[in-house]
Structures are given as C-alpha cells and as structure tokens.
Design a protein around this motif. Structure first.
Motif, PDB file in Angstrom:
ATOM      1  N   UNK A  96      58.634   6.013 152.306  1.00  0.00           N
ATOM      2  CA  UNK A  96      59.787   6.788 152.751  1.00  0.00           C
ATOM      3  C   UNK A  96      60.951   6.619 151.779  1.00  0.00           C
ATOM      4  N   UNK A  97      61.199   5.395 151.349  1.00  0.00           N
ATOM      5  CA  UNK A  97      62.299   5.134 150.424  1.00  0.00           C
ATOM      6  C   UNK A  97      62.129   5.889 149.117  1.00  0.00           C
ATOM      7  N   UNK A  98      60.912   5.866 148.563  1.00  0.00           N
ATOM      8  CA  UNK A  98      60.682   6.583 147.309  1.00  0.00           C
ATOM      9  C   UNK A  98      60.860   8.083 147.492  1.00  0.00           C
ATOM     10  N   UNK A  99      60.394   8.612 148.624  1.00  0.00           N
ATOM     11  CA  UNK A  99      60.564  10.043 148.873  1.00  0.00           C
ATOM     12  C   UNK A  99      62.034  10.424 148.878  1.00  0.00           C
ATOM     13  N   UNK A 100      62.857   9.573 149.448  1.00  0.00           N
ATOM     14  CA  UNK A 100      64.288   9.866 149.483  1.00  0.00           C
ATOM     15  C   UNK A 100      64.902   9.715 148.095  1.00  0.00           C
ATOM     16  N   UNK A 101      64.481   8.705 147.360  1.00  0.00           N
ATOM     17  CA  UNK A 101      65.020   8.504 146.008  1.00  0.00           C
ATOM     18  C   UNK A 101      64.612   9.610 145.044  1.00  0.00           C
ATOM     19  N   UNK A 102      63.528  10.335 145.357  1.00  0.00           N
ATOM     20  CA  UNK A 102      63.117  11.433 144.488  1.00  0.00           C
ATOM     21  C   UNK A 102      64.221  12.472 144.341  1.00  0.00           C
ATOM     22  N   UNK A 103      65.192  12.467 145.237  1.00  0.00           N
ATOM     23  CA  UNK A 103      66.332  13.377 145.108  1.00  0.00           C
ATOM     24  C   UNK A 103      67.108  13.124 143.822  1.00  0.00           C
ATOM     25  N   UNK A 104      66.989  11.909 143.298  1.00  0.00           N
ATOM     26  CA  UNK A 104      67.723  11.539 142.087  1.00  0.00           C
ATOM     27  C   UNK A 104      66.928  11.784 140.808  1.00  0.00           C
ATOM     28  N   UNK A 105      65.674  12.211 140.931  1.00  0.00           N
ATOM     29  CA  UNK A 105      64.812  12.394 139.758  1.00  0.00           C
ATOM     30  C   UNK A 105      65.406  13.349 138.716  1.00  0.00           C
ATOM     31  N   UNK A 106      66.008  14.489 139.109  1.00  0.00           N
ATOM     32  CA  UNK A 106      66.537  15.386 138.079  1.00  0.00           C
ATOM     33  C   UNK A 106      67.581  14.746 137.165  1.00  0.00           C
ATOM     34  N   UNK A 107      68.218  13.672 137.608  1.00  0.00           N
ATOM     35  CA  UNK A 107      69.236  13.017 136.793  1.00  0.00           C
ATOM     36  C   UNK A 107      68.684  11.853 135.978  1.00  0.00           C
ATOM     37  N   UNK A 108      67.372  11.627 136.042  1.00  0.00           N
ATOM     38  CA  UNK A 108      66.756  10.505 135.343  1.00  0.00           C
ATOM     39  C   UNK A 108      66.019  10.978 134.099  1.00  0.00           C
ATOM     40  N   UNK A 109      65.865  10.061 133.101  1.00  0.00           N
ATOM     41  CA  UNK A 109      65.067  10.431 131.937  1.00  0.00           C
ATOM     42  C   UNK A 109      63.578  10.316 132.275  1.00  0.00           C
ATOM     43  N   UNK A 110      62.741  10.921 131.451  1.00  0.00           N
ATOM     44  CA  UNK A 110      61.310  11.021 131.734  1.00  0.00           C
ATOM     45  C   UNK A 110      60.658   9.653 131.869  1.00  0.00           C
ATOM     46  N   UNK A 111      61.040   8.700 131.029  1.00  0.00           N
ATOM     47  CA  UNK A 111      60.447   7.357 131.085  1.00  0.00           C
ATOM     48  C   UNK A 111      60.665   6.724 132.456  1.00  0.00           C
ATOM     49  N   UNK A 112      61.886   6.805 132.961  1.00  0.00           N
ATOM     50  CA  UNK A 112      62.200   6.216 134.262  1.00  0.00           C
ATOM     51  C   UNK A 112      61.472   6.929 135.395  1.00  0.00           C
ATOM     52  N   UNK A 113      61.321   8.230 135.257  1.00  0.00           N
ATOM     53  CA  UNK A 113      60.607   8.996 136.280  1.00  0.00           C
ATOM     54  C   UNK A 113      59.143   8.569 136.345  1.00  0.00           C
ATOM     55  N   UNK A 114      58.494   8.471 135.183  1.00  0.00           N
ATOM     56  CA  UNK A 114      57.070   8.127 135.114  1.00  0.00           C
ATOM     57  C   UNK A 114      56.804   6.759 135.745  1.00  0.00           C
ATOM     58  N   UNK A 115      57.681   5.806 135.495  1.00  0.00           N
ATOM     59  CA  UNK A 115      57.456   4.437 135.976  1.00  0.00           C
ATOM     60  C   UNK A 115      58.232   4.110 137.251  1.00  0.00           C
ATOM     61  N   UNK A 116      58.890   5.143 137.812  1.00  0.00           N
ATOM     62  CA  UNK A 116      59.605   4.949 139.067  1.00  0.00           C
ATOM     63  C   UNK A 116      60.719   3.930 138.977  1.00  0.00           C
ATOM     64  N   UNK A 117      61.440   3.931 137.856  1.00  0.00           N
ATOM     65  CA  UNK A 117      62.502   2.946 137.622  1.00  0.00           C
ATOM     66  C   UNK A 117      63.830   3.465 138.179  1.00  0.00           C
ATOM     67  N   UNK A 118      63.940   3.398 139.478  1.00  0.00           N
ATOM     68  CA  UNK A 118      65.177   3.841 140.118  1.00  0.00           C
ATOM     69  C   UNK A 118      66.231   2.743 140.026  1.00  0.00           C
ATOM     70  N   UNK A 119      67.469   3.144 139.927  1.00  0.00           N
ATOM     71  CA  UNK A 119      68.557   2.177 139.817  1.00  0.00           C
ATOM     72  C   UNK A 119      68.905   1.584 141.179  1.00  0.00           C
ATOM     73  N   UNK A 120      69.668   0.500 141.156  1.00  0.00           N
ATOM     74  CA  UNK A 120      70.148  -0.112 142.386  1.00  0.00           C
ATOM     75  C   UNK A 120      70.996   0.890 143.175  1.00  0.00           C
ATOM     76  N   UNK A 121      71.794   1.667 142.453  1.00  0.00           N
ATOM     77  CA  UNK A 121      72.630   2.682 143.087  1.00  0.00           C
ATOM     78  C   UNK A 121      71.778   3.715 143.813  1.00  0.00           C
TER      79      UNK A 121
END
Length: 246
Positions: A96-121
């Motif tokens: 559930x948490x990852x699904x919600x964080x996917x809202x931030x994917x458009x603002x992330x670079x490709x490397x972070x998206x591929x490895x799911x490196x979401x920020x603390x924020x």
C-alpha cells in the motif's frame, strides 16, 4: 478554478460526447456530475486533465489552457490534478505504501524509479495521506490483500500525495457495496472540507450525490440540463435527467 467555455467533444466515430458546455468550478467546491450511462459524465471529467481532447471551445484549469498542452507539458500538468478511477489502478503485488508513493514517480530520475529509491519526504507524505483516509495501519500490506473500499482509499491517498488542489473521480464508488460507498464518500467530504480540495466526481448513485456534494451538475446527451445547489434538486429535475426518450 476549472472553467469550460463553449466546450464540445466529438469522438472520431462521430459520437458527440459533449455539446457547448459552459461550467465554472471554484476552488474548494464539491461538485457531483449525474446522468444516465453514456450521458457524457466521464467525458467531462476526463477533459479536465486532458485524457480526452476537446474538439472546440476553451478549457482552463487554474489559468492553464488544457487544449494547448502536449507531451511533456501535458504530463507535468497532470501531476497537479489528482485522478481516482473506478478500477483503483493499483499495482496489486506492491505494498500500500509503495502504491501511494508512486504518485511521486514523475518527479524522480529513472535510476531511483527502477530501484524504488523513494526519499524520506516521499515516505512521510505517503504515510500522512494514508492517515488522512484512515488506513495507515495497512501501509505494509500488499494492495491485492485489501477490500475494494480499502483499495479505493489507497487510490485516494495516492492522489492526495500529488499535493494537488483538484481531485477528479470517475465513478469512484460504483463497484462498492452501499455501506462501503458511504465510507469512501465520507473521505471525499472530509478532504473537501478539511483541506479545501476541489472535488469533481461523476456518480450514478443519485442519493449519494445529493447527500455529499454541495453542487449538482446534471448531464443529458452531452448537455448540461441542471447546475445548482444539491438541495434545490427536485423530483421533476431528476425525472427529466433520467427519463428515457421515446
């Protein structure tokens, strides 16, 4: 603010989706669109974020001319307009948490998206959104293990995490049982009142529209036949909206 000025939509096969729509929705309003299946409710909603292109007229969202947006500009614009779908549009095997964080994917670079490196924020924003819709305790459960109502709350939390002032909802409770539908509508109402979010949703449950929305827009054959306070909707108006033509 959302402003339709003489907006029409004709599909490639010649079907008229909308005809000469004039409609202004101010920030913080809770507006429900009602009408029969095929009346143009979903078409109108999906024009607001450019999922449907208008054929003529002007459509402004916070002074942005939606019809002129293409490619990257359109994708950036959609980040600022939350969308909740009937089918939830979640990744079933993700938490559930990852699904919600996917809202931030458009603002992330490709490397972070591929490895799911979401920020603390990102994580804190997602957890806060889950708390707002009452399912913080489900954060680390897979989405496909939730009930339909819970999945729709995840979808709503994801839209909130986009940090937008406008939330669009395309038949968000049509797949839910009556009790759960009211619970989800309670969430919409609370978000509208507490966070001053503009809510624009289409709904086939007329009784829920009248109970929760402050304003009703009724559409018939792509045209607005009523636009006003929910408390002013009469049986005669509803009969006109839902009457089948001979």
């Amino acid at each position: 603010m959302i402003k339709f000025e003489n907006v029409s939509k004709v599909y490639p096969n010649g079907t008229k989706g909308l005809t000469n729509i004039n409609l202004t929705i101010e920030q913080g309003e809770f507006v429900a669109i009602i009408g029969t299946s095929g009346a143009g409710k979903s078409t109108l909603i999906r024009c607001v974020n450019g999922l449907n292109n208008i054929t003529q007229g002007n459509l402004l969202v916070n002074d942005t001319d939606v019809a002129k947006l293409k490619g990257k500009e359109l994708r950036q614009f959609r980040r600022h307009v939350g969308m909740i779908f009937q089918s939830y549009n979640l990744v079933p095997r993700a938490t559930v948490l990852k699904n919600v964080m996917f809202a931030r994917v458009p603002d992330m670079n490709l490397f972070k998206v591929i490895f799911g490196l979401f920020s603390k924020e990102d994580k804190l924003a997602a957890l806060d959104s889950l708390n707002k819709v009452g399912i913080l305790d489900k954060a680390f459960i897979r989405a496909d293990q939730l009930s339909g109502g819970q999945q729709q709350r995840v979808s709503l939390a994801r839209a909130l995490t986009q940090d937008t002032d406008i939330l669009l909802a395309d038949e968000p409770v049509s797949a839910l049982d009556p009790v759960t539908a009211k619970e989800v509508m309670d969430d919409f109402k609370r978000i509208n009142e507490d966070l001053n979010k503009t809510i624009l949703l289409n709904i086939h449950h007329v009784e829920l529209a009248l109970e929760y929305a402050s304003r009703i827009v009724a559409i018939k054959k792509g045209e607005i036949v009523y636009d006003g306070p929910s408390q002013n909707v009469t049986k005669e108006i509803l009969d006109e909206v839902y009457r089948k033509e001979a």
